[in-house]
Enzyme design. Structure first.
Site, short mmCIF file in Angstrom:
data_model
loop_
_atom_site.label_atom_id
_atom_site.label_comp_id
_atom_site.label_asym_id
_atom_site.label_seq_id
_atom_site.Cartn_x
_atom_site.Cartn_y
_atom_site.Cartn_z
CG ASP A 1 -2.06 1.03 1.05
OD1 ASP A 1 -2.53 1.20 -0.08
OD2 ASP A 1 -2.43 1.65 2.05
CB CYS B 1 -15.73 -4.67 -17.47
SG CYS B 1 -14.92 -4.40 -15.90
CB CYS C 1 -21.02 -4.70 -16.71
SG CYS C 1 -21.40 -4.27 -15.01
CB CYS D 1 -18.70 0.18 -10.83
SG CYS D 1 -17.91 0.11 -12.44
CB CYS E 1 -12.89 8.46 -4.38
SG CYS E 1 -13.22 6.83 -3.71
CB CYS F 1 -17.44 1.10 -7.39
SG CYS F 1 -15.94 1.36 -6.47
CB CYS G 1 -18.43 -5.47 -8.98
SG CYS G 1 -17.52 -6.32 -10.28
C1 B12 Z 1 -4.04 6.44 -3.82
C2 B12 Z 1 -4.92 5.24 -3.54
C3 B12 Z 1 -6.29 5.45 -3.36
C4 B12 Z 1 -6.94 6.83 -3.62
C5 B12 Z 1 -7.04 7.04 -5.14
C6 B12 Z 1 -7.69 5.89 -5.89
C7 B12 Z 1 -7.06 5.52 -7.20
N1 B12 Z 1 -7.83 4.88 -8.04
O1 B12 Z 1 -5.90 5.78 -7.46
C8 B12 Z 1 -8.29 6.66 -2.88
C9 B12 Z 1 -8.15 7.19 -1.45
C10 B12 Z 1 -9.49 7.35 -3.51
C11 B12 Z 1 -8.42 5.14 -2.83
C12 B12 Z 1 -9.62 4.48 -2.69
C13 B12 Z 1 -9.75 3.11 -2.63
N2 B12 Z 1 -8.76 2.21 -2.53
CO1 B12 Z 1 -6.92 2.66 -2.76
N3 B12 Z 1 -5.04 2.92 -3.08
C14 B12 Z 1 -4.36 3.96 -3.44
C15 B12 Z 1 -2.88 3.56 -3.64
C16 B12 Z 1 -2.10 4.00 -2.39
C17 B12 Z 1 -2.23 4.13 -4.90
C18 B12 Z 1 -3.06 3.95 -6.18
C19 B12 Z 1 -2.45 4.65 -7.34
O2 B12 Z 1 -1.30 4.43 -7.68
N4 B12 Z 1 -3.22 5.56 -7.97
C20 B12 Z 1 -2.78 6.27 -9.14
C21 B12 Z 1 -3.65 5.84 -10.29
C22 B12 Z 1 -3.24 6.56 -11.57
O3 B12 Z 1 -3.37 4.48 -10.41
P1 B12 Z 1 -4.48 3.33 -10.51
O4 B12 Z 1 -5.84 3.87 -10.25
O5 B12 Z 1 -4.02 2.14 -9.73
O6 B12 Z 1 -4.40 3.05 -12.05
C23 B12 Z 1 -3.25 2.45 -12.58
C24 B12 Z 1 -3.55 1.08 -13.10
O7 B12 Z 1 -4.85 0.70 -12.76
C25 B12 Z 1 -3.33 1.21 -14.59
N5 B12 Z 1 -4.45 0.89 -15.44
C26 B12 Z 1 -5.76 0.94 -15.26
N6 B12 Z 1 -6.39 0.56 -16.37
C27 B12 Z 1 -5.45 0.29 -17.28
C28 B12 Z 1 -5.57 -0.10 -18.59
C29 B12 Z 1 -4.39 -0.27 -19.32
C30 B12 Z 1 -4.50 -0.66 -20.74
C31 B12 Z 1 -3.11 -0.07 -18.71
C32 B12 Z 1 -1.85 -0.28 -19.45
C33 B12 Z 1 -3.04 0.32 -17.39
C34 B12 Z 1 -4.22 0.49 -16.69
O8 B12 Z 1 -3.01 2.58 -14.89
C35 B12 Z 1 -2.87 3.34 -13.72
C36 B12 Z 1 -1.44 3.84 -13.63
O9 B12 Z 1 -0.60 2.77 -13.44
C37 B12 Z 1 -2.99 2.00 -3.75
C38 B12 Z 1 -1.79 1.22 -3.22
C39 B12 Z 1 -0.66 1.18 -4.21
N7 B12 Z 1 0.54 1.48 -3.76
O10 B12 Z 1 -0.87 0.87 -5.38
C40 B12 Z 1 -4.29 1.68 -2.97
C41 B12 Z 1 -5.17 0.56 -3.51
C42 B12 Z 1 -5.31 0.74 -4.99
N8 B12 Z 1 -6.52 0.83 -2.89
C43 B12 Z 1 -7.15 -0.21 -2.59
C44 B12 Z 1 -8.48 -0.19 -2.08
C45 B12 Z 1 -9.00 -1.49 -1.47
C46 B12 Z 1 -9.25 0.99 -2.16
C47 B12 Z 1 -10.76 1.11 -1.86
C48 B12 Z 1 -11.60 -0.06 -2.31
C49 B12 Z 1 -10.92 1.34 -0.33
C50 B12 Z 1 -12.34 1.58 0.15
N9 B12 Z 1 -13.18 0.56 0.23
O11 B12 Z 1 -12.67 2.67 0.52
C51 B12 Z 1 -11.10 2.42 -2.64
C52 B12 Z 1 -11.51 2.12 -4.08
C53 B12 Z 1 -11.64 3.33 -4.95
C54 B12 Z 1 -11.50 2.98 -6.42
N10 B12 Z 1 -12.63 2.72 -7.09
O12 B12 Z 1 -10.39 2.94 -6.95
C55 B12 Z 1 -6.40 -1.49 -2.94
C56 B12 Z 1 -7.00 -2.11 -4.22
C57 B12 Z 1 -7.21 -3.61 -4.16
C58 B12 Z 1 -7.79 -4.11 -5.46
N11 B12 Z 1 -8.40 -5.28 -5.43
O13 B12 Z 1 -7.70 -3.51 -6.50
C59 B12 Z 1 -4.92 -0.93 -3.08
C60 B12 Z 1 -4.06 -1.67 -4.10
C61 B12 Z 1 -4.28 -1.03 -1.67
C62 B12 Z 1 -3.80 -2.44 -1.33
N12 B12 Z 1 -2.52 -2.61 -1.11
O14 B12 Z 1 -4.55 -3.39 -1.26
N13 B12 Z 1 -7.21 4.54 -2.99
S1 SF4 Z 2 -19.46 -3.36 -11.92
FE1 SF4 Z 2 -17.67 -4.75 -12.10
S2 SF4 Z 2 -18.00 -5.86 -14.04
FE2 SF4 Z 2 -19.36 -4.07 -14.05
S3 SF4 Z 2 -18.16 -2.52 -15.13
FE3 SF4 Z 2 -17.81 -2.21 -12.94
S4 SF4 Z 2 -15.96 -3.35 -12.51
FE4 SF4 Z 2 -16.69 -4.09 -14.48
S1 SF4 Z 3 -18.36 4.06 -5.60
FE1 SF4 Z 3 -16.14 3.60 -5.76
S2 SF4 Z 3 -15.27 5.36 -6.86
FE2 SF4 Z 3 -17.33 5.95 -6.18
S3 SF4 Z 3 -17.03 7.00 -4.23
FE3 SF4 Z 3 -17.38 4.84 -3.75
S4 SF4 Z 3 -15.34 3.86 -3.69
FE4 SF4 Z 3 -15.13 5.87 -4.69
#
Ligand code: B12
Ligand code: SF4
Ligand code: SF4
Length: 310
Positions: A130, A185, A188, A191, A211, A242, A246
């Site tokens: 994390d 997905c 769908c 979310c 968020c 979200c 799902c």
């Molecule tokens: C900052 C952060 C948050 C922030 C910002 C969310 C976000 N989406 O970035 C906030 C506080 C809002 C948050 C919320 C949540 N988080 Co959070 N968060 C993080 C953290 C610390 C960094 C994420 C990050 O790098 N964000 C920057 C963006 C740009 O990156 P990203 O969204 O991950 O997207 C990348 C990839 O997905 C990729 N990608 C996506 N689609 C595609 C498609 C292609 C083609 C390609 C090439 C790449 C690609 O591109 C992006 C850049 O690399 C991680 C831990 C970590 N070190 O990774 C946990 C983490 C992502 N969180 C986690 C969780 C559980 C949550 C919540 C569910 C918590 C909750 N219940 O309240 C919510 C979910 C919100 C959501 N829908 O995303 C888990 C996810 C577990 C999982 N199964 O995915 C993590 C991994 C923590 C962990 N170690 O378990 N989070």
């Molecule tokens: S609810 Fe789940 S299956 Fe449907 S679009 Fe969102 S992530 Fe994909």
């Molecule tokens: S539904 Fe998912 S993206 Fe929207 S506020 Fe809740 S955790 Fe964040």
């Protein structure tokens, strides 16, 4: 072949330590993710999570984070709880029902590194969960553990998305899993339709600054903006909407990890109980809970917000 023997030892030990899935990817620069991350930051989607601006180079390149790195081992740990909160109570995200996952997983990673040293030899390896500059969801997808859904979460086809992700970056060369190239997905949009703050954008982009999880956990010492009034749907700490909607989470099975067993207070505390909770009791009850991240003052702020505007 020595690489595959080492890989088997690691995956076997990961399983013994209770990790649900383990996948391995070659340590390399994440070019496409770098582009996505840069855009995300440029658009201010990290809000005031300043730490996301730090260590950009390390975040996109594990060989800079761990010099000499050859492999990124990704581990998933299921936290889906068997118990439910009382429906009327202020809502708490499921990941926070039990003990703090940072503490639980850090210990497991330490043991995994120790087992690698004992069984394979002196290797350089660092475990992360994390808080380090590691794009954990991307590594999970690259290691074949699932796809990144429209809701931004890593989804495993067998088990859904209620998993923590951890990584172990090492200078050991291993056998690599194939990247997960499918995306289930389909058409769908559940979310996107359900997110009350419109934080889920096209192309798997999540606007972190919109968020509920960000407002209730990460927004320190500040008021929740007026634009969010009436949108929190009683969420006091984090948000699971979200993931709850799902269809892939129909397959979630409850975790068997004692450490994630829900605290009775999390399940039972009513709005009144939270309101009457003193700072001293908060610190005592939630000493090992992820909820302590918001601090007592943050919980009180969130409570006031949902009470006034739900
Ligand atoms: C900052 C952060 C948050 C922030 C910002 C969310 C976000 N989406 O970035 C906030 C506080 C809002 C948050 C919320 C949540 N988080 Co959070 N968060 C993080 C953290 C610390 C960094 C994420 C990050 O790098 N964000 C920057 C963006 C740009 O990156 P990203 O969204 O991950 O997207 C990348 C990839 O997905 C990729 N990608 C996506 N689609 C595609 C498609 C292609 C083609 C390609 C090439 C790449 C690609 O591109 C992006 C850049 O690399 C991680 C831990 C970590 N070190 O990774 C946990 C983490 C992502 N969180 C986690 C969780 C559980 C949550 C919540 C569910 C918590 C909750 N219940 O309240 C919510 C979910 C919100 C959501 N829908 O995303 C888990 C996810 C577990 C999982 N199964 O995915 C993590 C991994 C923590 C962990 N170690 O378990 N989070
Ligand atoms: S609810 Fe789940 S299956 Fe449907 S679009 Fe969102 S992530 Fe994909
Ligand atoms: S539904 Fe998912 S993206 Fe929207 S506020 Fe809740 S955790 Fe964040």
């Amino acid at each position: 072949m020595i690489f595959s023997k080492h890989t088997d030892i690691i995956k076997d030990n990961a399983r013994k330590l209770g990790f649900d899935f383990c996948g391995i990817s070659k340590a390399q620069v994440l070019n496409e993710d770098a582009r996505r991350l840069e855009q995300w930051l440029n658009k201010g989607m990290h809000g005031n999570m300043q730490y996301m601006e730090n260590y950009f180079d390390l975040r996109i390149d594990p060989t800079k984070l761990v010099p000499g790195a050859k492999s990124v081992i990704t581990l998933l740990l299921n936290y889906f709880p068997s118990d439910k909160q009382n429906e009327e109570n202020p809502k708490i995200a499921k990941y926070a029902y039990g003990n703090d996952y940072h503490e639980v997983i850090r210990e497991k990673l330490k043991q995994l590194i120790q087992s690698i040293k004992e069984n394979i030899g002196e290797v350089n390896g660092r475990g992360f969960v994390d808080s380090a500059p590691v794009l954990e969801r991307s590594w999970a997808q690259k290691s074949g553990l699932g796809w990144i859904g429209k809701n931004g979460n890593l989804i495993n086809k067998q088990s859904g998305s209620f998993f923590f992700i951890a990584t172990l970056i090492t200078d050991l060369e291993l056998t690599y899993d194939n990247e997960y190239t499918k995306d289930y997905c389909g058409t769908c949009t559940k979310c996107i339709d359900a997110c009350p703050t419109d934080a889920i954008l096209p192309d798997h982009v999540i606007d972190g600054s919109k968020c509920i999880s960000y407002f209730t956990i990460e927004l320190k010492d500040a008021l929740i903006p007026d634009s969010m009034k009436g949108k929190f749907d009683n969420w006091m700490f984090g948000c699971d909407i979200c993931q709850d909607v799902c269809p892939w989470n129909r397959f979630s099975k409850p975790t068997n990890k004692i450490a994630f067993k829900p605290l009775p207070e999390i399940l039972q505390f009513s709005k009144n109980d939270w309101e009457e909770l003193s700072e001293e009791s908060f610190k005592k009850i939630f000493a090992h809970s992820p909820i302590k991240r918001s601090k007592w003052s943050g919980i009180k702020r969130n409570l006031q917000f949902i009470k006034n505007y739900s």
